[in-house]
Design a protein around this motif. Structure first.
Motif, PDB file in Angstrom:
ATOM      1  N   VAL A 168      44.353 -42.529  32.289  1.00  0.00           N
ATOM      2  CA  VAL A 168      45.121 -41.335  31.934  1.00  0.00           C
ATOM      3  C   VAL A 168      44.497 -40.102  32.578  1.00  0.00           C
ATOM      4  N   LYS A 169      43.170 -39.983  32.488  1.00  0.00           N
ATOM      5  CA  LYS A 169      42.475 -38.830  33.080  1.00  0.00           C
ATOM      6  C   LYS A 169      42.661 -38.791  34.596  1.00  0.00           C
ATOM      7  N   VAL A 170      42.442 -39.930  35.245  1.00  0.00           N
ATOM      8  CA  VAL A 170      42.445 -39.959  36.708  1.00  0.00           C
ATOM      9  C   VAL A 170      43.850 -39.763  37.267  1.00  0.00           C
ATOM     10  N   SER A 171      44.842 -40.392  36.647  1.00  0.00           N
ATOM     11  CA  SER A 171      46.213 -40.306  37.163  1.00  0.00           C
ATOM     12  C   SER A 171      46.921 -39.031  36.753  1.00  0.00           C
ATOM     13  N   GLY A 172      46.466 -38.398  35.650  1.00  0.00           N
ATOM     14  CA  GLY A 172      47.148 -37.214  35.154  1.00  0.00           C
ATOM     15  C   GLY A 172      48.419 -37.513  34.403  1.00  0.00           C
ATOM     16  N   ARG A 173      48.616 -38.784  33.995  1.00  0.00           N
ATOM     17  CA  ARG A 173      49.865 -39.201  33.344  1.00  0.00           C
ATOM     18  C   ARG A 173      49.542 -39.834  31.996  1.00  0.00           C
ATOM     19  N   SER A 174      50.095 -39.286  30.911  1.00  0.00           N
ATOM     20  CA  SER A 174      49.814 -39.800  29.574  1.00  0.00           C
ATOM     21  C   SER A 174      50.420 -41.182  29.368  1.00  0.00           C
ATOM     22  N   GLN A 175      51.498 -41.495  30.073  1.00  0.00           N
ATOM     23  CA  GLN A 175      52.202 -42.766  29.889  1.00  0.00           C
ATOM     24  C   GLN A 175      51.856 -43.780  30.970  1.00  0.00           C
TER      25      GLN A 175
ATOM     26  N   THR B  64      38.551 -26.129  18.413  1.00  0.00           N
ATOM     27  CA  THR B  64      37.682 -27.277  18.700  1.00  0.00           C
ATOM     28  C   THR B  64      38.509 -28.524  18.968  1.00  0.00           C
ATOM     29  N   GLU B  65      39.536 -28.746  18.137  1.00  0.00           N
ATOM     30  CA  GLU B  65      40.388 -29.925  18.323  1.00  0.00           C
ATOM     31  C   GLU B  65      41.183 -29.833  19.622  1.00  0.00           C
ATOM     32  N   LEU B  66      41.705 -28.655  19.918  1.00  0.00           N
ATOM     33  CA  LEU B  66      42.464 -28.466  21.148  1.00  0.00           C
ATOM     34  C   LEU B  66      41.590 -28.723  22.376  1.00  0.00           C
ATOM     35  N   GLN B  67      40.366 -28.198  22.349  1.00  0.00           N
ATOM     36  CA  GLN B  67      39.457 -28.400  23.479  1.00  0.00           C
ATOM     37  C   GLN B  67      39.075 -29.868  23.630  1.00  0.00           C
ATOM     38  N   GLY B  68      38.894 -30.572  22.511  1.00  0.00           N
ATOM     39  CA  GLY B  68      38.582 -31.991  22.580  1.00  0.00           C
ATOM     40  C   GLY B  68      39.711 -32.795  23.195  1.00  0.00           C
ATOM     41  N   LEU B  69      40.947 -32.476  22.829  1.00  0.00           N
ATOM     42  CA  LEU B  69      42.111 -33.151  23.396  1.00  0.00           C
ATOM     43  C   LEU B  69      42.241 -32.856  24.892  1.00  0.00           C
ATOM     44  N   ALA B  70      41.982 -31.617  25.271  1.00  0.00           N
ATOM     45  CA  ALA B  70      42.045 -31.251  26.687  1.00  0.00           C
ATOM     46  C   ALA B  70      40.974 -31.987  27.485  1.00  0.00           C
ATOM     47  N   GLN B  71      39.802 -32.166  26.884  1.00  0.00           N
ATOM     48  CA  GLN B  71      38.723 -32.886  27.558  1.00  0.00           C
ATOM     49  C   GLN B  71      39.115 -34.336  27.819  1.00  0.00           C
ATOM     50  N   LEU B  72      39.827 -34.954  26.877  1.00  0.00           N
ATOM     51  CA  LEU B  72      40.287 -36.324  27.066  1.00  0.00           C
ATOM     52  C   LEU B  72      41.247 -36.442  28.246  1.00  0.00           C
ATOM     53  N   ARG B  73      41.961 -35.367  28.568  1.00  0.00           N
ATOM     54  CA  ARG B  73      42.891 -35.357  29.692  1.00  0.00           C
ATOM     55  C   ARG B  73      42.253 -34.758  30.950  1.00  0.00           C
ATOM     56  N   ALA B  74      40.963 -34.385  30.872  1.00  0.00           N
ATOM     57  CA  ALA B  74      40.285 -33.716  31.989  1.00  0.00           C
ATOM     58  C   ALA B  74      41.089 -32.505  32.441  1.00  0.00           C
ATOM     59  N   LEU B  75      41.572 -31.749  31.454  1.00  0.00           N
ATOM     60  CA  LEU B  75      42.357 -30.545  31.702  1.00  0.00           C
ATOM     61  C   LEU B  75      41.486 -29.333  31.414  1.00  0.00           C
ATOM     62  N   PRO B  76      41.141 -28.515  32.419  1.00  0.00           N
ATOM     63  CA  PRO B  76      40.277 -27.353  32.186  1.00  0.00           C
ATOM     64  C   PRO B  76      41.003 -26.264  31.395  1.00  0.00           C
ATOM     65  N   VAL B  77      40.463 -25.904  30.234  1.00  0.00           N
ATOM     66  CA  VAL B  77      41.044 -24.828  29.431  1.00  0.00           C
ATOM     67  C   VAL B  77      39.974 -23.788  29.140  1.00  0.00           C
ATOM     68  N   MET B  78      40.417 -22.558  28.951  1.00  0.00           N
ATOM     69  CA  MET B  78      39.518 -21.484  28.563  1.00  0.00           C
ATOM     70  C   MET B  78      40.244 -20.573  27.590  1.00  0.00           C
TER      71      MET B  78
ATOM     72  N   ALA C  60      49.312 -31.282  30.287  1.00  0.00           N
ATOM     73  CA  ALA C  60      48.594 -32.053  31.302  1.00  0.00           C
ATOM     74  C   ALA C  60      49.559 -32.823  32.199  1.00  0.00           C
ATOM     75  N   ASP C  61      50.578 -33.428  31.606  1.00  0.00           N
ATOM     76  CA  ASP C  61      51.563 -34.151  32.418  1.00  0.00           C
ATOM     77  C   ASP C  61      52.273 -33.200  33.379  1.00  0.00           C
ATOM     78  N   GLN C  62      52.587 -32.013  32.887  1.00  0.00           N
ATOM     79  CA  GLN C  62      53.293 -31.035  33.718  1.00  0.00           C
ATOM     80  C   GLN C  62      52.420 -30.561  34.875  1.00  0.00           C
ATOM     81  N   LEU C  63      51.145 -30.297  34.596  1.00  0.00           N
ATOM     82  CA  LEU C  63      50.264 -29.721  35.617  1.00  0.00           C
ATOM     83  C   LEU C  63      49.635 -30.770  36.523  1.00  0.00           C
ATOM     84  N   LEU C  64      49.373 -31.961  35.984  1.00  0.00           N
ATOM     85  CA  LEU C  64      48.623 -32.959  36.740  1.00  0.00           C
ATOM     86  C   LEU C  64      49.483 -34.120  37.233  1.00  0.00           C
ATOM     87  N   GLY C  65      50.523 -34.466  36.490  1.00  0.00           N
ATOM     88  CA  GLY C  65      51.283 -35.674  36.815  1.00  0.00           C
ATOM     89  C   GLY C  65      52.328 -35.512  37.888  1.00  0.00           C
ATOM     90  N   LYS C  66      52.589 -34.267  38.339  1.00  0.00           N
ATOM     91  CA  LYS C  66      53.681 -34.049  39.297  1.00  0.00           C
ATOM     92  C   LYS C  66      53.355 -34.558  40.691  1.00  0.00           C
TER      93      LYS C  66
END
Length: 337
Positions: free
Chosen positions: A37-44, A139-153, A236-242
């Motif tokens: 999921v992290k590498v491909s950028g696709r949750s499905q 904290t929960e949002l950042q943890g979920l973003a980390q699972l998707r390797a999605l940089p958030v600030m 993440a799907d929108q930004l990474l999976g396209k």
């Protein structure tokens, strides 16, 4: 923050109750799916037939593993609660790349769009205000973003921010002050969350993602944790999976179509549904999805004229082609609008 570089794409961590000589297949499969999921950028990604097959033999992709003690309680198999161990697993990068290639998919890469997140919440006992960086929600949002390797600030919420945008601006979805306040962070995308706690304790949230000058609205369902996961996966799907490549399994037959201006995965899925429901169409086989453009190979009764006439009836399909001869196999060019 543009094109933030992420690492540990091929590593996964699980909290487990005991140390084993070899992780179980269930643990390996869960960890491998998270890495894919992290590498491909696709949750499905697990819905892909080749990926699903690989998840049955996850040990083939494992490079190494280790255990580390924690102070976090975890349920043991016999119903007891013990201090968990952190199982760290590393998967082989080349093997993962080969697997994605076999599945007709590509890696999203380590350079990823950075997302600036503005959060405002209100409830029966709390006035409308920005959500603090140290809150459990963040904290929960950042943890979920980390699972998707999605940089958030998060914004600093200093005097400059507070002069540029107010919680009311966020709540009212006023674009101009949010854009003005976000400019200093130079983020690739901006996510605005409006969280309202009901008297019952349930949460209702509304979100807007702004990316490449387009807005995408989300109103997830479920408890707050489920809503946050839905939002992070959607972003993440929108930004990474396209940039992912769709399964490349078509046979060389039928008419080739290139359709551009697909702004989201939802647009792509709607396009496939529409094409497959056209009366003369026998088969629609995706070839490639890259950025906002998809290539399809379509088998139809009646050839090009029948297909062109059927598509003409849909106002969301705008032709960019000069009509070829009836014997031609395309390509035909369209815009999705």
């Amino acid at each position: 923050m543009q094109a933030a570089v992420v690492d540990n794409l091929y590593r996964s961590e699980l909290l487990v109750p005991e140390q084993l000589a070899q992780p179980t297949d269930a643990q390996l499969s869960k960890a491998l799916q998270g890495v894919l999921v992290k590498v491909s950028g696709r949750s499905q990604v697990a819905g892909n037939a080749r990926i699903s097959e690989a998840l049955q033999t996850p040990a083939a992709y494992l490079q190494g593993f280790s255990y580390e003690s924690t102070q976090t309680p975890v349920a043991a198999g016999d119903g007891r609660e013990v201090l968990g161990l952190r199982l760290q697993l590393t998967f082989d990068e080349q093997a993962i790349s080969r697997l994605l290639n076999e599945a007709g998919l590509s890696a999203a890469g380590s350079g990823r769009p950075g997302v600036l997140v503005w959060l405002v919440a209100e409830g029966p006992e709390r006035p409308r205000d920005f959500v603090a960086a140290e809150s459990e929600i963040v904290t929960e949002l950042q943890g979920l973003a980390q699972l998707r390797a999605l940089p958030v600030m998060l914004p600093l919420l200093d005097l400059d921010d507070q002069q540029a945008v107010t919680p009311g601006d966020i709540w009212g979805a006023f674009q101009e002050p949010v854009t003005r306040a976000s400019a200093r962070y130079r983020a690739d995308a901006v996510l605005v969350g409006r969280l309202q706690r009901q008297a019952s304790g349930a949460w209702q949230t509304r979100w807007q993602l702004t990316y490449q000058e387009r807005n995408h609205n989300l109103a997830p369902a479920g408890n707050l944790g489920e809503q946050l996961k839905t939002v992070v996966d959607s972003v993440a799907d929108q930004l990474l999976g396209k940039t992912a490549v769709v399964e490349n399994t078509y046979v060389e037959e039928g008419i080739v179509l290139e359709i551009s201006k697909l702004d989201s995965i939802d647009d792509y899925l709607q396009l496939l549904t529409y094409m497959r429901e056209l009366q003369p169409v026998e088969k629609v086989l995706p070839a490639q999805l890259e950025n906002d453009r998809v290539t399809l190979r379509v088998k139809v009764q009646g050839g090009v004229p029948a297909l062109v006439e059927a598509i003409r009836l849909n106002p969301r399909m705008q032709s960019d082609s000069v009509l070829p001869s009836a014997q031609a196999a395309g390509p035909l060019y369209y815009r999705w609008q």
